[in-house]
Design an enzyme around this catalytic site. Structure first.
Site, PDB file in Angstrom:
ATOM      1  N   ASP A 147     -13.290  11.963 -47.091  1.00 16.47           N
ATOM      2  CA  ASP A 147     -14.768  11.772 -47.770  1.00 16.47           C
ATOM      3  C   ASP A 147     -14.441   9.627 -47.841  1.00 16.47           C
ATOM      4  O   ASP A 147     -13.820   9.187 -47.213  1.00 16.47           O
ATOM      5  CB  ASP A 147     -13.869  11.850 -49.094  1.00 16.47           C
ATOM      6  CG  ASP A 147     -15.041  12.044 -50.342  1.00 16.47           C
ATOM      7  OD1 ASP A 147     -16.137  12.167 -49.884  1.00 16.47           O
ATOM      8  OD2 ASP A 147     -14.992  11.399 -51.664  1.00 16.47           O
TER       9      ASP A 147
ATOM     10  N   GLU B 199     -18.404   6.674 -45.423  1.00 16.43           N
ATOM     11  CA  GLU B 199     -19.588   6.176 -44.957  1.00 16.43           C
ATOM     12  C   GLU B 199     -19.614   4.435 -44.045  1.00 16.43           C
ATOM     13  O   GLU B 199     -20.597   4.283 -43.571  1.00 16.43           O
ATOM     14  CB  GLU B 199     -20.951   6.009 -46.055  1.00 16.43           C
ATOM     15  CG  GLU B 199     -20.972   7.939 -46.865  1.00 16.43           C
ATOM     16  CD  GLU B 199     -20.448   7.928 -46.813  1.00 16.43           C
ATOM     17  OE1 GLU B 199     -19.061   7.475 -48.294  1.00 16.43           O
ATOM     18  OE2 GLU B 199     -20.061   9.724 -46.938  1.00 16.43           O
TER      19      GLU B 199
ATOM     20  N   ASP C   1     -22.709  15.040 -52.721  1.00 19.32           N
ATOM     21  CA  ASP C   1     -22.557  15.040 -54.083  1.00 19.32           C
ATOM     22  C   ASP C   1     -23.559  15.384 -55.490  1.00 19.32           C
ATOM     23  O   ASP C   1     -24.333  14.747 -55.967  1.00 19.32           O
ATOM     24  CB  ASP C   1     -21.383  14.101 -54.800  1.00 19.32           C
ATOM     25  CG  ASP C   1     -20.036  13.924 -54.384  1.00 19.32           C
ATOM     26  OD1 ASP C   1     -20.024  15.127 -53.795  1.00 19.32           O
ATOM     27  OD2 ASP C   1     -20.032  12.493 -53.742  1.00 19.32           O
TER      28      ASP C   1
END
Ligand code: NAG
Ligand code: NAG
Ligand code: NAG
Ligand code: NAG
Ligand code: NAG
Ligand code: NAG
Ligand code: NAG
Ligand code: NAG
Ligand code: NAG
Ligand code: NAG
Length: 842
Positions: free
Chosen positions: A428, A431, A547
């Site tokens: 997670d 990025e 999300d």
């Protein structure tokens, strides 16, 4: 808009350093001239010399080199790079390039036509002469920190892809900008860059065929799709670096483009069978006892639960490779995992890239010993903020990082009695998302990046660039390119810069995690779920759509996202957070979403810490919807597994839009609320808020209601289905298909695998049908000869099963059912073993 406002806007966009370059208007840019053209049977090379300085955002690169390769009959490679070969190109280790088969230009499906002055090129379809790509729309600009290339397109072209975004599946053709810069993007805002970058588009020209255009570039960029004031349609690349490395994919069938693209970026990993089961997660589960209750409550509600997930709650102070000693103590976690495993259920946990910067944190110490972290100017570790607090960041390009990461995973997730024996990992925040929104968040403490090398070397990036504030500013919704991520002026261990590699960070983390999991369970297919992606990430990982919110709008968005990832980005294993991540899930919406998720490949319910619990047993109607749709999904598990196998073998899409199947039907081009799951099933969920009816498009073909087996003649129009209960989802079997199904569902996929088959024959308009069933052990990376691929066929009177029968199984085909006909479905009862071919006249 007034002129002064226009100029003001430009100045605001370009920043202060842009004032002098504004002196050179775009119109004066004269592009390049091609010289020294050399043409062989399967290639063309030329030198490109700058005609005159353009200096729009930075200095021009005077000498370029053009390389055109007819790599395969259906793939044309066009590379425009700087003659000195210093400009960054994506590392082979991150994205290995496909091999060039050097086919003869004369035999290729695509042609390359060169215009020497000003330089431009066309790509045409050899069989028809149709122009697919034409860069004469504007002169090429190739500067140190700005590259522009524009192609003409047919007016209002049917364009798709260019993920990751939450916009319309068929992309807008006017005033549309797609920005590529991987960013944490809560609420998946429309019109903005999201977590991943896939600079590939599909251009569908109806009966004239479909082709794909992939720009292999990790650079930050804006792709503008628009029309000139004169009404000419174009698509324009505006990058802040990199080369122009194009792969043109000829199709001409839509799914052929999917396969050709997968050949370039790499075939997707084959998923373990169990990952197709239903999965549950939540951020904010308070302790291991609560989590055990979730498992028990699923069982009590008779809703099959295959995989339980742990979000960051399980960690101690949010540090990777730790458990919270109070709420998630290791012995209790181990017994939770042991009881899951005893019941053939699975456990997966999250990892974040940010490694807590705490001197006595052993994972940090060992990483430091391996020089595994990105460095600051003074040689200290570059730091930022993530869940654990002040963190350092793995440099996935450093020599010791993989070993360190693998060792951490082997030790903590030890598969013996000492560790947490997980079945997969979830990467997670990759990025990379930095909670340091600006440059001063660490109490203003200076944390400058290392000076970029004065000569990084071939393909590693030009020196002396402004790596922080390039004059051309992409429309990153986070602001500056360094905002809320790693500083773009950081130098990686291989001397490339984050400026050039930013979009690769998540895919490198997922890939390193895959490698570690393979070392941990040698020979067993790893399962990695990643938030951030790049072209080719499907080779190693699955993806969920990020999300978003528990809203009907986001429920609908999942269909567009599925269509793009599964059919155009070579990522077959995708799905949404079922019932939505942020906000309170409402009962009827969650019931619909449970059914929708059951017909998408990756099927996991997940919610935020601030959201109320939304496990599927929480409401009777949701539980009923879940039982019904999971029952259907599990009976179809091998049909789905076969679709995943096709994706892994040749890039066939696991899910696809209707126009892939009916490319000549213009009414399908904009359909984005229905999808084909595999080749045979059309899924058409209720999509309107709180509605109980759906208008669905049925192409001109024969269909069968999946639930009732009733034949439905599609006419190429929309039909309204009323009174769809909250527990239901309309699904149709396409005539001409044969669908293998398990006779019964079960509570886990391991139990499903013991059930026998019934084979459902859905004859098409011509009375025939075919289908396929793939079987293997469900988990080995290399199954050797132990696999079966059984082709089923129906010629109107005779049923046959033949093919490869390498997988040994006691499971049999109990019955064959032929749908349609005046007397309704006809059944013939076996059993027939799956060890060899069989057939009979009905
Ligand atoms: C571009 O400008 C540079 C620096 O002023 C000069 O050396 C070069 O000759 C110019 N090139 C062209 C094609 O005008
Ligand atoms: C294709 O040609 C290139 C350049 O001549 C060569 O390096 C490569 O090995 C060739 N590939 C094949 C498959 O023949
Ligand atoms: C599209 O073109 C119009 C007219 O030239 C222009 O105002 C607009 O900014 C362009 N939009 C994009 C995204 O390029
Ligand atoms: C599980 O079900 C019991 C009985 O209905 C309930 O009291 C409990 O709150 C539930 N726990 C969870 C985590 O769902
Ligand atoms: C896993 O645990 C076993 C038993 O304690 C130990 O022998 C082994 O070294 C551990 N493996 C790793 C990679 O730490
Ligand atoms: C990178 O940018 C930051 C923020 O402007 C600055 O503090 C640092 O000195 C820069 N590093 C280099 C090497 O330019
Ligand atoms: C456990 O891990 C070791 C490597 O650390 C591997 O050799 C072994 O096969 C694994 N066992 C199982 C059951 O996965
Ligand atoms: C699953 O388990 C529940 C309770 O343990 C049971 O009632 C149900 O019949 C099982 N379902 C299947 C399909 O085996
Ligand atoms: C599958 O069919 C065979 C042969 O009819 C039968 O013996 C067996 O019990 C069946 N398996 C299950 C799980 O029903
Ligand atoms: C694609 C989509 O519908 N995104 C929505 C996600 O949620 C935010 C906040 O509710 C909306 O603004 C977006 O439109």
């Amino acid at each position: 808009m007034s002129l002064s406002l226009h100029v003001l806007t430009l100045l605001a966009v370009l920043g202060t350093t842009a004032v002098q370059v504004l002196a050179a208007p775009l119109a004066q840019c004269a592009g390049y001239q091609a010289t020294n053209v050399l043409q062989g049977d399967s290639y063309l090379v030329a030198d490109l010399a700058l005609a005159s300085n353009c200096s729009l955002y930075s200095q021009d690169i005077p000498n370029l080199r053009l390389l055109v390769e007819y790599q395969t009959e259906t793939r044309l490679h066009v590379l425009i790079e700087d003659a000195d070969r210093n400009v960054f190109q994506v590392q082979e280790r991150v994205l290995p390039r496909p091999s060039n088969q050097n086919v003869s230009a004369a035999s290729a499906a695509l042609r390359f036509n060169l215009v020497k002055s000003p330089f431009s090129f066309q790509v045409t379809r050899a069989s028809t002469g149709e122009v697919l790509f034409d860069t004469s729309a504007a002169p090429l600009i190739f500067e140190w920190q700005y590259v522009r290339l524009r192609t003409r397109l047919p007016k209002n072209a049917n364009l798709y892809g260019l993920g990751e975004h939450s916009d319309d599946f068929r992309l807008p053709t006017t005033n549309y900008r797609r920005t590529f810069w991987n960013a944490e993007s809560p609420f998946i805002p429309p019109g903005q860059n999201l977590y991943g970058s896939h600079p590939v588009y599909f251009d569908h020209r109806g009966q004239a065929g479909t082709h794909g255009v992939f720009l292999l570039s990790a650079s930050g960029m804006d792709i503008n799709i628009n029309q000139t004031d004169a009404g000419d349609q174009y698509l324009e690349y505006n990058t802040i670096g990199g080369v122009l490395d194009f792969y043109f994919l000829a199709g001409p069938e839509p799914a052929a483009v999917s396969k050709q693209y997968a050949q370039v970026v790499g075939l997707p990993a084959m998923v373990p069978y169990w990952t197709l089961g239903f999965q549950q997660c939540k951020y904010g589960w308070p302790n291991v006892e609560h989590v055990a209750q979730v498992v028990a409550n699923y069982s009590a509600a008779a809703i099959p639960l295959e995989v339980l997930w742990g979000d960051i709650d399980y960690m101690n102070a949010h540090e990777d490779f730790s458990v919270d000693p109070t709420n998630f103590p290791l012995p209790k976690m181990q017994s939770l995992v042991a009881s899951l495993h005893a019941n053939s259920q699975r456990y997966v946990v999250i990892l974040d890239p940010g490694i807590h910067y705490r001197p006595d944190y052993a994972t940090f110490q060992r990483g430091a010993q391996h020089s595994a972290f990105l460095k600051a100017a003074d040689g200290s570790w570059y730091r930022g903020l993530q869940w654990a607090g002040e963190v350092v960041w793995p440099d996935w390009l450093a020599a010791g990082t993989q070993d360190w990461w693998t060792d951490e995973i082997l030790a903590f997730f030890n598969n013996s009695t000492t560790g947490l024996d997980v079945d997969g990992l979830w990467t997670d925040m990759d990025e990379a998302s930095n909670m340091c929104g600006d440059t001063t968040c660490l109490n203003g403490s200076p944390n400058p990046a290392q000076s970029p090398p004065s000569n990084p070397g071939p393909l590693k990036g030009l020196p002396d660039r402004d790596l922080f504030h390039p004059s051309y500013r992409i429309a990153n919704h986070r602001g500056d390119i360094s905002a809320s991520t790693l500083y773009t002026n950081i130098t990686n261990a291989d001397l490339t810069s984050q400026y050039d590699t930013h979009n690769l960070y998540g895919t490198m983390m997922a890939s390193a995690t895959y490698t570690a999991l393979l070392a941990r369970r040698p020979g067993i297919r790893p399962f990695v779920l990643t938030r951030s992606t790049f072209a080719g990430t499907g080779r190693r990982a699955a993806h969920w759509f990020g999300d978003n919110a528990s809203t009907w709008a986001d429920y609908r968005a999942t269909i567009r996202q599925l269509l793009a990832f599964a059919s155009m980005h070579a990522m077959p294993m995708v799905g949404s957070d079922v019932c939505g991540f942020n906000g309170a899930a409402q009962e009827h919406m969650c019931a619909r979403w449970a059914a929708l998720g059951a017909f998408q490949p990756f099927f996991r319910n997940h919610a935020d810490i601030s959201a109320p619990s939304q496990e599927l047993y929480r409401w009777p109607v949701v539980a009923a919807a879940a039982r019904k749709s999971i029952d259907a999904r599990y009976r179809l598990l091998d049909y789905l597994y076969t679709a995943m196998r096709c994706a892994a073998r040749d890039g066939s899409p696991s899910a696809k839009p209707l126009w892939f199947v009916y490319p000549g039907d213009v009414d399908t081009y904009a359909v984005q609320t229905q999808w084909m799951l595999g080749d045979a099933l059309l899924v058409s969920p209720v999509v309107d808020d709180d509605a109980q009816s759906v208008r669905l498009y049925l192409p001109d073909d024969l269909w069968y209601d999946f639930w009732t087996w009733e034949a439905v003649r599609g006419t190429g129009g929309s039909v309204t289905v009323d009174g769809v209960p909250w527990t239901d989802i309309p699904v149709h079997i396409r005539g001409g298909s044969i669908v293998p199904m398990r006779v019964r569902s079960a509570n886990t996929t391991a139990l499903v695998r013991r059930e026998n088959f019934t084979v459902v024959v859905a004859p098409g308009v011509d009375g025939t049908a075919r289908g396929v069933l793939y079987l293997d052990d469900g988990e080995s990376v290399d199954v050797g000869d132990a696999w079966s691929e059984i082709g089923f066929s129906w010629d109107g009177a005779r049923f046959d099963a033949g093919g490869v029968f390498g997988y040994r199984t006691d499971v049999v085909v109990e019955s064959v059912v032929v749908l349609g006909g005046s007397g309704g479905p006809r059944t013939k009862t076996g059993p027939w073993g799956l060890g060899g071919e069989f057939g009979f006249v009905f």
